[in-house]
Design a protein around this motif. Structure first.
Motif, PDB file in Angstrom:
ATOM      1  N   THR A  87       0.825  -1.210   0.000  1.00  0.00           N
ATOM      2  CA  THR A  87       0.000   0.000   0.000  1.00  0.00           C
ATOM      3  C   THR A  87       0.855   1.253   0.000  1.00  0.00           C
ATOM      4  N   LEU A 147       0.957   3.915  -3.080  1.00  0.00           N
ATOM      5  CA  LEU A 147       0.569   5.308  -2.873  1.00  0.00           C
ATOM      6  C   LEU A 147       1.688   6.265  -3.287  1.00  0.00           C
ATOM      7  N   VAL A 178       1.248   9.044  -6.143  1.00  0.00           N
ATOM      8  CA  VAL A 178       1.395  10.456  -5.803  1.00  0.00           C
ATOM      9  C   VAL A 178       2.429  11.142  -6.685  1.00  0.00           C
ATOM     10  N   TYR A 236      -5.171  14.213  -9.092  1.00  0.00           N
ATOM     11  CA  TYR A 236      -5.059  14.164  -7.634  1.00  0.00           C
ATOM     12  C   TYR A 236      -6.433  14.193  -6.973  1.00  0.00           C
ATOM     13  N   LEU A 267      -7.691  10.711  -7.332  1.00  0.00           N
ATOM     14  CA  LEU A 267      -6.952   9.835  -6.420  1.00  0.00           C
ATOM     15  C   LEU A 267      -7.468   9.989  -4.993  1.00  0.00           C
ATOM     16  N   VAL A 288      -9.220   7.020  -2.793  1.00  0.00           N
ATOM     17  CA  VAL A 288      -8.744   6.566  -1.483  1.00  0.00           C
ATOM     18  C   VAL A 288      -9.872   6.601  -0.457  1.00  0.00           C
TER      19      VAL A 288
END
Length: 338
Positions: free
Chosen positions: A32, A36, A40, A184, A187, A191
């Motif tokens: 994870t 991530l 990012v 973003y 994203l 999440v």
């Protein structure tokens, strides 16, 4: 939504799903964190077109997660989630064009409309069983584009012409491109949706749905309200699919009826199977398959891209019948995660 909780054959996708899925705590944390970090920092090293492709990938992952949440928790397979995806897309587009509402605020509104639509459809569909139940969601996916094109809705939906949406700009003077900002934003929403999905599965509602999936008769005898929980999880799944649809309208800047045909419903189903039914992180893998593999197939042979895509899908099904979850389980065993 076709109920598959009562079947016991090898073809039953829910039969291979444990009550509390997991691939090992330490391995899961490491993967994870690495994932991530990659997600990012990826836009900093990619061109805008590829960033846009990654945004679409995340949007499809959210939609596939919605379907996966439904099937993995309650054992219901929907072939109509393209309809809820369309509801979210048109809700966002109409709100942006008619009211000037902030594009971020269109997401919860789309989720609300999707939840209501999913709950209302799921309740009467409970009266159907077997093939009739499967045909109900098939009919929903097929009927949705025709309904959108009706003259009575044309003023709102744009009919066959569709609706254009202005592209959001990066806020607060952020030194990033508009494509990177949308990435973003998607994203962050992804999440949050993923964490919500995990929380739901570990909640009382999730445990009730898992009980209904594994043994509906026993669950009903223990006092679980079959109709309530099945329609509730269907509504939640539809709400998440609508969020994905709203994000697609914002990212693509255009909403057209031809984008929400039965073909989209099949792609979402394929992504769920490739990622692994009942394993929420597999939604990313399934989305990557349905977004990027067609481009690879076109590169191999434009005239036979469909055949190449079908061949790759058959290969995945034969080699990995449980999808990406099977690889994750193997890696977990190799690294000794517990």
């Amino acid at each position: 939504m076709m109920d598959i909780g009562n079947t016991s054959t090898r073809t039953d996708p829910s039969a291979a799903i444990p009550a509390r899925p997991g691939i090992g705590a330490r391995f899961n944390v490491i993967v994870t964190i690495v994932l991530l970090l990659v997600l990012v920092f990826a836009p900093a090293f990619a061109k805008n077109f590829f960033v846009f492709q990654m945004t679409l990938w995340l949007i499809y992952a959210i939609a596939i997660l919605a379907l996966n949440l439904l099937t993995g928790s309650s054992g219901q397979v929907s072939l109509g989630h393209s309809a809820f995806y369309a509801i979210g897309a048109y809700t966002a587009a109409i709100l942006l064009n008619e009211t000037g509402l902030n594009y971020v605020l269109t997401l919860p509104v789309a989720a609300l409309f999707g939840f209501v639509a999913g709950f209302l459809f799921g309740f009467p569909a409970l009266r159907l069983t077997g093939v009739a139940l499967a045909m109900a969601t098939f009919a929903l996916a097929v009927a949705t584009p025709a309904i959108i094109k009706l003259h009575v809705f044309e003023e709102w939906t744009g009919g066959v012409q569709g609706l254009f949406v202005d592209k959001p700009r990066a806020p607060f003077g952020l030194p990033i491109s508009d494509d990177a900002w949308l990435y973003y934003l998607t994203l962050a929403v992804g999440v949050l949706v993923f964490l919500f999905g995990l929380s739901l599965l570990n909640s009382r509602t999730g445990r009730a749905c898992l009980a209904l999936r594994d043994n509906p008769i026993a669950a009903s005898a223990m006092g679980v309200n079959v109709a309530l929980y099945k329609t509730l999880i269907f509504g939640v799944s539809a709400a998440i699919a609508s969020i994905a649809g709203a994000l697609s309208a914002i990212a693509i800047q255009f909403v057209a009826v031809d984008s929400f045909t039965f073909h989209l419903a099949i792609l979402l189903f394929v992504g769920m199977v490739v990622g692994g039914i009942g394993w929420l992180p597999g939604s990313l893998v399934g989305a990557a398959f349905v977004v990027f593999v067609p481009n690879i197939a076109d590169g191999i042979s434009q005239g036979l891209s469909g055949a190449v895509f079908g061949g790759l899908l058959l290969l995945v099904i034969f080699v990995l019948p449980n999808g990406a979850k099977q690889i994750a389980t193997w890696l977990s065993a190799q690294f000794g995660a517990k």
